[in-house]
Design a protein around this motif. Structure first.
Motif, PDB file in Angstrom:
ATOM      1  N   PHE A 280       0.821  -1.202   0.000  1.00  0.00           N
ATOM      2  CA  PHE A 280       0.000   0.000   0.000  1.00  0.00           C
ATOM      3  C   PHE A 280       0.858   1.256   0.000  1.00  0.00           C
ATOM      4  O   PHE A 280       0.516   2.263  -0.599  1.00  0.00           O
ATOM      5  N   ASP A 281       1.995   1.188   0.671  1.00  0.00           N
ATOM      6  CA  ASP A 281       2.896   2.334   0.759  1.00  0.00           C
ATOM      7  C   ASP A 281       3.675   2.523  -0.534  1.00  0.00           C
ATOM      8  O   ASP A 281       4.326   3.524  -0.730  1.00  0.00           O
ATOM      9  N   ILE A 373      -4.557   6.103   3.363  1.00  0.00           N
ATOM     10  CA  ILE A 373      -3.962   5.904   2.043  1.00  0.00           C
ATOM     11  C   ILE A 373      -5.082   5.817   1.017  1.00  0.00           C
ATOM     12  O   ILE A 373      -6.084   5.124   1.218  1.00  0.00           O
ATOM     13  N   ASN A 375      -5.501   5.135  -3.252  1.00  0.00           N
ATOM     14  CA  ASN A 375      -4.768   4.720  -4.453  1.00  0.00           C
ATOM     15  C   ASN A 375      -5.750   4.466  -5.586  1.00  0.00           C
ATOM     16  O   ASN A 375      -6.815   3.878  -5.395  1.00  0.00           O
ATOM     17  N   GLN A 393      -1.131   7.748  -5.907  1.00  0.00           N
ATOM     18  CA  GLN A 393      -1.388   7.426  -4.508  1.00  0.00           C
ATOM     19  C   GLN A 393      -1.121   8.642  -3.622  1.00  0.00           C
ATOM     20  O   GLN A 393      -0.154   9.371  -3.830  1.00  0.00           O
ATOM     21  N   TYR A 394      -2.002   8.806  -2.638  1.00  0.00           N
ATOM     22  CA  TYR A 394      -1.817   9.834  -1.610  1.00  0.00           C
ATOM     23  C   TYR A 394      -1.794   9.144  -0.253  1.00  0.00           C
ATOM     24  O   TYR A 394      -2.607   8.268   0.030  1.00  0.00           O
ATOM     25  N   GLN A 395      -0.852   9.551   0.577  1.00  0.00           N
ATOM     26  CA  GLN A 395      -0.706   8.934   1.899  1.00  0.00           C
ATOM     27  C   GLN A 395      -0.483  10.022   2.949  1.00  0.00           C
ATOM     28  O   GLN A 395       0.273  10.965   2.742  1.00  0.00           O
ATOM     29  N   SER A 397      -0.072  10.351   7.389  1.00  0.00           N
ATOM     30  CA  SER A 397      -0.045   9.674   8.686  1.00  0.00           C
ATOM     31  C   SER A 397       0.436  10.634   9.758  1.00  0.00           C
ATOM     32  O   SER A 397       1.168  11.594   9.485  1.00  0.00           O
TER      33      SER A 397
END
Length: 883
Positions: A280-281, A373, A375, A393-395, A397
């Motif tokens: 996912f990262d 996350i 995607n 993708q945008y993350q 945290s």
């Protein structure tokens, strides 16, 4: 006596059986490797049996007595042959000679209701009806009954010893391709077939040239599970406010697939693994690797009961839509929120050249982490010869940590409280283009862009001076230190590759690419005095501001050739590296032209026995924080200073892998040997004063070597599987401590044996023992040993009841023959009628109410004994509902 005796059981009856062996060959007596032999019972309440011929055409069938069978042998391009076995038959040997049909069949066709296993080139297909008994709840329980398939406690799946790296459902990637979410959430009664695809590639016309090592598992669903929502809901409540709520909902249709997984619990159970999270990262094309993430996401993954409190919330949505015959859109969203409280006590012995410092340390952590996350991926196929991908993708945290350390040494007692807050943002995207011009020429073009921003803030509080001589503290009633770090990375990578198939035995691949990376690294430390003033550490050499640029332009040539069963692919890459840093005290520029050879070699003895070799020479350049030449405060007893003059490390990497599977003899063997040697090495020089450390990296020509041998052998003996596994490593390196350089050896050996039942009519039971050895030789000589027992038990009784239990015993012994140990057990009892949507389960975690786990460890300069406190005994009653 060890408490695992509570798991022992007695098997009081053994079903009678007899064995038939033989050879499957053609009319010229040439063995037909991987031929299917199917024994279909001709009466009710009997199990179908099967076998796959080995490379010599041999097969072995274990048939039940008192049962009449129709045994069929089949092979691609040959007419099948049938043998009738009467009840209590005396036949023990039978050879099948198959006649060619004269036609080139695309796959094996078996004209029976069941097709348990179908072999087609790189694809192995299991028909679930032949293996499941209907009592399985999740996909994991079904996979564990398939021959050659194993699922570990972290949800990782291996087939014939090779790890599954891509999980698909109905041909579509399932939550990024990770296995844990699939095996622990997809209902068992939704499965129709399991396909295992070796050398998997999403682009069909790329498979011949991609040399993919991916092993994919594709889940085929039952027809009645399509166009309907299916899944299950679960809720549980226990003692001391422990609770669980879980949902796994799925909708699959020919054009639209949607999956939702939600979980909330405070019993330390994680929904996905670190490997799943790395997928996912990712957000990075598989053709471009090597970029490291700024954020540490480990706290979001893996079952973590090694804490005194753990509250977890998780939600994930996966979708796939076929917008048109040429375009499909897929994506996923992940949300995770975790609160953990941990407690650890340790006794540390710091090794120095002329003295030893001791420290008793009590550490408490309160950690709150939030992760989001999103995607999306576009898959566009304008024609059968062309493929486009776009992935974005945008993350985001946040990590908030309150850490309290009570450190007691021979010099006094200090209590440190640290408050840490970190906000992280990342945006990643890539575009891929693949084009097949004809049978000989194919091209790939990839561009990858990534941006990451990380801003951790730390506050240290204590009532005593610390790190004397390393940080410029001013006397005060209490001491407060504030630190801010800012790290930003931006990278753009591009690659163009041309594949030329000269003929069936010779391929030539050419590559041109460029990797560009920019980083900005800033740090500042200040003492906040009680009178309101500020003591800025920048005047004492603290505070970094580094602008970092690394460009890597390269061209490469790979030549793939095949001689008989031997395939080789040597390659030579020509790199132009340009590294430039700008910082407060100095600027530094280095340019290098480096050759990086590589070699891959595969020898296929037969379809079930292979030998693989891989070698490469790698140059690894330092990152921005390693080049920052001013001080940085790392912890209550550690200060770090980078080295602006660092250049590239260089190392040789080689590994050899052997794999064999023989169903006739019931053997699965996998072994791997690896060798890594650094000829230019970056390693921290350490100055140790009591418990205080000062670290700085230096580049030397001191070699570092790391050897590793690992593998396992599984052998079927009667109705048991005996498994032997081993993991051996030897690490030799040079370390400088207090201006004295020593040669260090750090070695580990683990050897284990496991016995497991392998018969449907018996309870599933396994028992294993692992012996571990660890040695360290440097400033001192340390030796540790470990003894670990593991046992798992599962049985179905009275048709609808399932009892499970697992047990672990671990004993650690140091070189003074002092030992510590712990015992951990979990158990559950489940009731569910086969056709009822409701299920009831009673679970006990930490059955013996263990308070803490004990362990020994060592490093270059410290020997430590740790005690980690864990969750107490948890009773949980849960109800599940199957849609």
């Amino acid at each position: 006596m060890i408490r695992f005796l509570f798991l022992l059981f007695t098997i009081t009856s053994f079903s009678q059986s007899h064995t038939i062996t033989g050879v499957v060959s053609d009319s010229l007596n040439i063995p037909l490797e991987s031929a299917n032999i199917i024994a279909k019972p001709l009466q009710e309440n009997a199990q179908l049996k099967f076998a796959i011929a080995d490379n010599k055409g041999r097969y072995r069938l274990e048939l039940d007595q008192n049962v009449k069978y129709e045994v069929t042998a089949s092979y691609i391009g040959f007419l099948e042959q049938v043998l009738i076995i009467e009840p209590n038959s005396s036949i023990t040997t039978h050879n099948f000679k198959l006649k060619a049909t004269g036609q080139n069949l695309k796959e094996i066709i078996i004209k029976h209701e069941y097709k348990p296993i179908v072999v087609k080139k790189d694809t192995l297909t299991y028909d679930i009806k032949a293996f499941a008994n209907g009592n399985e709840r999740k996909m994991k329980e079904v996979l564990e009954k398939l021959p050659g398939v194993e699922v570990d406690k972290k949800g990782n799946v291996t087939v014939q010893g090779k790890k599954v790296t891509k999980m698909l459902v109905e041909g579509k990637s399932f939550f990024g391709g990770g296995s844990k979410l699939a095996v622990e959430n997809i209902p068992a009664d939704a499965l129709d077939k399991i396909e295992v695809i070796d050398h998997f590639n999403e682009v069909g016309f790329m498979k011949q040239v991609s040399d993919s090592e991916d092993l994919a598992m594709n889940v085929k669903l039952k027809e009645d599970k399509k166009k309907f929502v299916f899944g299950d809901l679960e809720a549980g409540i226990g003692n001391k406010e422990y609770n669980l709520a879980h949902a796994g909902l799925f909708y699959y249709s020919p054009k639209t697939n949607v999956s939702f997984i939600g979980d909330r619990n405070n019993i330390g159970r994680s929904t996905f693994t670190f490997e799943d999270l790395m997928r996912f990262d990712g957000g990075v094309s598989s053709f471009l690797t090597g970029r490291k993430s700024l954020t540490n996401l480990y706290s979001f993954t893996n079952d973590n009961t090694d804490v005194v409190q753990n509250k977890s919330q998780f939600g994930a949505l996966n979708f796939s839509i076929d917008a048109s015959p040429k375009l499909s859109v897929s994506g996923y969203g992940i949300f995770s929120k975790i609160f953990m409280a941990s407690k650890m006590e340790s006794t540390n012995e710091y090794l120095q050249n002329n003295s030893v410092a001791f420290e008793n340390k009590l550490q408490n952590n309160d950690d709150k982490s939030v992760l989001g996350i999103g995607n999306i991926k576009l898959d566009y196929s304008p024609s059968k010869e062309e493929k486009w991908y776009y992935n974005a993708q945008y993350q985001s945290s946040t990590n908030d940590v309150i850490n309290t350390i009570n450190s007691i040494t021979n010099l006094g007692t200090n209590t440190f409280e640290t408050i840490s807050n970190a906000d992280n943002v990342g945006v990643k995207q890539y575009i891929e283009w693949h084009k097949s011009y004809n049978n000989r020429h194919t091209t790939t073009f990839v561009v990858n862009q990534a941006y990451e921003s990380n801003m951790p803030e730390n506050l240290w509080f204590t009532d005593q001076p610390f790190l004397a001589g390393l940080i410029p503290l001013q006397p005060d009633a209490t001491y407060s230190i504030a630190q801010i770090k800012k790290v930003k990375n931006n990278s753009v990578d591009g690659l163009f590759k041309h594949y030329w198939i000269i003929n069936n035995f010779n391929h030539l691949y050419s590559v041109i690419g460029n990797n560009f990376g920019y980083s900005n690294f800033e740090t500042s430390e200040k003492q906040l005095l009680t009178n309101g003033s500020v003591n800025d550490f920048s005047n004492a050499g603290f505070g970094n501001d580094v602008n970092y640029n690394l460009n890597d332009a390269y061209i490469g040539l790979e030549y793939k050739f095949k001689i008989g069963k031997w395939t080789n692919k040597p390659g030579l890459y020509f790199h132009w590296y340009h590294l430039k840093t700008e910082q407060i005290d100095s600027d530094f520029t280095v340019s290098k032209t480096l050759f990086q050879p590589q070699w891959n070699s595969d020898y296929e003895f037969n379809k079930s026995e292979t030998l693989n070799f891989a070698y490469r020479l790698v140059n690894d350049f330092p990152e921005a924080n390693q080049l920052a030449n001013r001080f940085t405060l790392q912890s209550y007893n550690s200060v770090y200073k980078g080295n602006a003059l660092l250049e590239n490390e260089r190392y040789h990497s080689a590994n050899l892998r052997y794999s064999k599977m023989n169903m006739y003899r019931g053997i699965i063997l996998n072994a791997m040997a690896s060798f890594n040697k650094k000829v230019r090495t970056t390693r921290n020089e350490i100055v140790l004063d009591g418990i205080n450390q000062y670290n700085t990296p230096i580049l030397t020509d001191n070699p570092e070597t790391n050897y590793r041998i690992s593998g396992y052998l599984s052998k079927r003996i009667y109705r048991f599987n005996l498994k032997l596994d081993t993991n051996l490593s030897w690490f030799n390196y040079v370390q400088t401590l207090n201006d004295v350089t020593t040669t260090n050896d750090r070695n580990n050996q683990n050897i284990g044996v496991t016995l497991k039942t392998a018969y449907k009519k018996w309870p599933d039971f396994s028992i294993g023992y692992t012996k571990g050895y660890s040695q360290f030789k440097g400033l001192t000589v340390s030796n540790y040993q470990s003894d670990e027992f593991n046992s798992d038990f599962e049985t179905t009784f009275l048709k609808h009841w399932i009892f499970k239990a697992e047990y672990q015993y671990l004993k650690n012994t140091n070189d003074s023959n002092q030992s510590n140990y712990f015992e951990l057990a979990n158990t559950s009892l489940r009731y569910q009628k086969k056709n009822s949507p409701f299920g009831f389960e009673f679970t006990i975690n930490n059955l013996f109410d263990l308070k803490a786990k004990n362990n020994y460890s060592f490093s270059d300069f410290m020997i430590s004994e740790q005690q980690t406190f864990i969750l107490p005994r948890v009773f949980l009653f849960s109800i599940s509902y199957k849609l």
